[in-house]
Design an enzyme around this catalytic site. Structure first.
Site, PDB file in Angstrom:
ATOM      1  N   ASP A 214       0.834  -1.201   0.000  1.00  0.00           N
ATOM      2  CA  ASP A 214       0.000   0.000   0.000  1.00  0.00           C
ATOM      3  C   ASP A 214       0.872   1.255   0.000  1.00  0.00           C
ATOM      4  O   ASP A 214       1.886   1.329   0.707  1.00  0.00           O
ATOM      5  CB  ASP A 214      -0.884  -0.026   1.254  1.00  0.00           C
ATOM      6  CG  ASP A 214      -1.872   1.113   1.301  1.00  0.00           C
ATOM      7  OD1 ASP A 214      -2.739   1.163   0.417  1.00  0.00           O
ATOM      8  OD2 ASP A 214      -1.784   1.943   2.225  1.00  0.00           O
ATOM      9  N   GLU A 261      14.845 -15.329  -0.682  1.00  0.00           N
ATOM     10  CA  GLU A 261      15.277 -16.446   0.153  1.00  0.00           C
ATOM     11  C   GLU A 261      14.251 -17.582   0.180  1.00  0.00           C
ATOM     12  O   GLU A 261      14.581 -18.701   0.561  1.00  0.00           O
ATOM     13  CB  GLU A 261      15.505 -15.971   1.595  1.00  0.00           C
ATOM     14  CG  GLU A 261      16.621 -14.965   1.764  1.00  0.00           C
ATOM     15  CD  GLU A 261      16.673 -14.442   3.183  1.00  0.00           C
ATOM     16  OE1 GLU A 261      16.090 -15.103   4.084  1.00  0.00           O
ATOM     17  OE2 GLU A 261      17.271 -13.374   3.405  1.00  0.00           O
TER      18      GLU A 261
END
Length: 546
Positions: A214, A261
């Site tokens: 956002d 990751e």
């Protein structure tokens, strides 16, 4: 924590799912209510997920469900690592996520890093600690101007109306680019960045497939917090000292390393209200985010030349940084596109419409135009977003009384702007059920119009020519013909229409008034009942040509 064992598979580089996905936005409080309190919840979402899998979308994006005082429908977060009891529990979230993955749907959650709720423990600590304290450096506190510091530190205005500064009891002012209950973080403080990395890992470890960010363009502010050039803003410029600052990109480079990751093509999508498109594309460079909402496309009027120009520019700008273009027509912050594209006169962006608005949309024209715009968008290469209820052809709701409205925009402007409630009304599922199947008790947090009985999902399912079946067919054809991973080739169909080829599909959208010839071939999709020889105004057709 409930273990989520259904993480979606990794894709080959360059073929990641998000490059061509259709992503369905769920606004939780208005999607489905299982508890009966009139507000949608995670249990309701879980129960309805099979319908979304059947619709043919690839993923869902959930607007905020975190702990919140709900001053701005959950975009005022008080705890980023818990579920608000209004929507359920963390266990409910885990069950929803597991069911989505079982249905073949990925799950993207909203993240709100520009600001928190004023009830967040950090802001409460900042108020208690006082001026000059380390606690206050997590937010943007400043002394005021003028005698006694009685004037705000600068001339910035809130997006929701009124000054962007509020004074606290000890005399300092704090910045809130939105509601006064939403203080802005100071991203110059490394504690803020560290906290959000912890938040990212919390949800990634639970199994989410990504984040919609956002106000992604707002975290960084210009050094010294200079005044806004009001003449520049009045002229339509999006340049400001609080949006689109270049050093905001450092934040997302760090976030990208975190997502990289994890297995399973986790994704970051920017809500970045910036222009031109080249500036938006900076958010999706190879070491930053994966997608950015194409608000330039959303704001383009129903005009052939303008649409063709923004499609060209989108494909070019995003392609230059190796990212897919994205396409979107509606969301929880804008007038539903079925209504918006037919409004005469068009209202200013962000104003909304209400019962006394001068802007009106003919319901027949708006439905035809909305369906035609959808058929055009879903044929474009790249990724597309669908807002809940647009597959039912829902119009913007204007008949919401002032005392029923909840959007802070309406209240902060004292009703001058109608705000966003009209696109957030709970959606209809069953034509003869209480609240049209949204809630078992018939309760709804915003009133549903009676004409929505005819637009309920069960009233459209299996009905040839319904908007629901148009979406289903378009999504199935988009998948079968690889339109999301295709390439666009323009064809000349005159100045008031759009024509292009994507793979073996020819798409014609008539945006003018005069009829346009339909090319010979097998008609696979038509946005309205079609005369085999010609395309009338506000109609789109997909044809497979030899």
């Amino acid at each position: 924590m409930t273990k989520v064992s259904t993480q979606q598979p990794q894709s080959a580089p360059g073929h990641e799912w998000w490059r061509s996905a259709v992503i369905y936005q769920i606004y939780p409080r208005s999607f489905a209510d299982a508890s009966g309190d009139g507000i949608g919840d995670l249990g309701g979402i879980t129960a309805r997920l099979p319908h979304l899998a059947e619709l043919g979308v690839d993923a869902v994006w959930l607007s905020p469900f975190y702990r919140s005082p709900q001053k701005d429908a959950g975009y005022d977060v008080s705890d980023y690592m818990d579920v608000d009891p209004l929507f359920g529990t963390l266990d409910d979230f885990d069950r929803m996520l597991a069911e989505a993955h079982t249905q073949g749907l990925r799950v993207i959650v909203d993240l709100v890093p520009n600001h928190s709720s004023d009830q967040h423990e950090w802001f409460q600590a900042a108020l208690a600690a006082g001026p000059g304290s380390p606690e206050r450096t997590r937010y943007i506190f400043r002394e005021g101007k003028g005698p006694g510091g009685d004037e705000p530190p600068n001339n910035w205005q809130s997006v929701f109306g009124g000054p962007a500064w509020t004074r606290v009891a000890d005399g300092e002012w704090y910045l809130h680019l939105f509601d006064s209950s939403q203080p802005d973080f100071d991203w110059n403080n490394p504690e803020v960045g560290d906290m959000f990395v912890e938040v990212l890992r919390f949800w990634l470890d639970r199994g989410v497939d990504g984040f919609r960010v956002d106000v992604a363009h707002g975290n960084a502010k210009a050094e010294g917090l200079p005044d806004v050039d009001e003449e520049l803003i009045a002229a339509g410029s999006m340049d400001s000292p609080f949006f689109g600052q270049e050093h905001v990109h450092e934040i997302y480079r760090r976030w990208r390393t975190v997502l990289d990751e994890y297995e399973g093509d986790r994704v970051l999508c920017a809500e970045a209200w910036v222009s031109p498109l080249e500036k938006m594309a900076r958010f999706v460079r190879p070491d930053e985010m994966h997608q950015a909402f194409n608000f330039v496309y959303l704001e383009t009027p129903w005009d052939a030349a303008q649409l063709r120009s923004v499609i060209d520019e989108s494909i070019r700008a995003f392609g230059e940084v190796g990212a897919p273009p994205t396409w979107v027509l509606s969301n929880h912050d804008t007038i539903r596109h079925r209504t918006r594209l037919a409004l005469v006169p068009p209202p200013p962006h962000g104003a909304g419409i209400g019962p006394t608005s001068k802007s009106k949309a003919d319901p027949t024209v708006s439905l035809r135009r909305g369906r035609a715009a959808t058929a055009l968008m879903l044929a474009l290469p790249g990724s597309a977003y669908v807002y809940q209820g647009e597959e039912l052809g829902l119009p913007e709701v204007t008949a919401i009384a002032p005392e029923q409205r909840e959007d802070p925009t309406f209240h902060r402007t004292k009703g001058e702007l109608w705000g966003r409630d009209g696109c957030r009304v709970p959606i209809p599922w069953e034509s003869e059920a209480p609240a049209y199947g949204f809630s078992p008790t018939g309760e709804t947090w915003l009133p549903q119009p009676p004409e929505w009985a005819t637009l309920a999902r069960d009233a459209q399912a299996g009905v040839e020519g319904s908007t629901l079946e148009l979406y289903r067919r378009a999504l199935a054809l988009r998948e079968a013909h690889g339109l999301g991973t295709g390439e666009l080739e323009w064809i000349d169909v005159g100045p008031t229409a759009i024509g292009f080829r994507n793979g073996d599909i020819t798409v014609i959208a008539n945006i003018g008034h005069d009829a346009v010839d339909v090319p010979r071939g097998e008609i696979l999709l038509a946005s309205s009942p079609l005369d085999a020889a010609s395309l009338a105004a506000d109609e789109t057709v997909w044809v497979r040509t030899a």
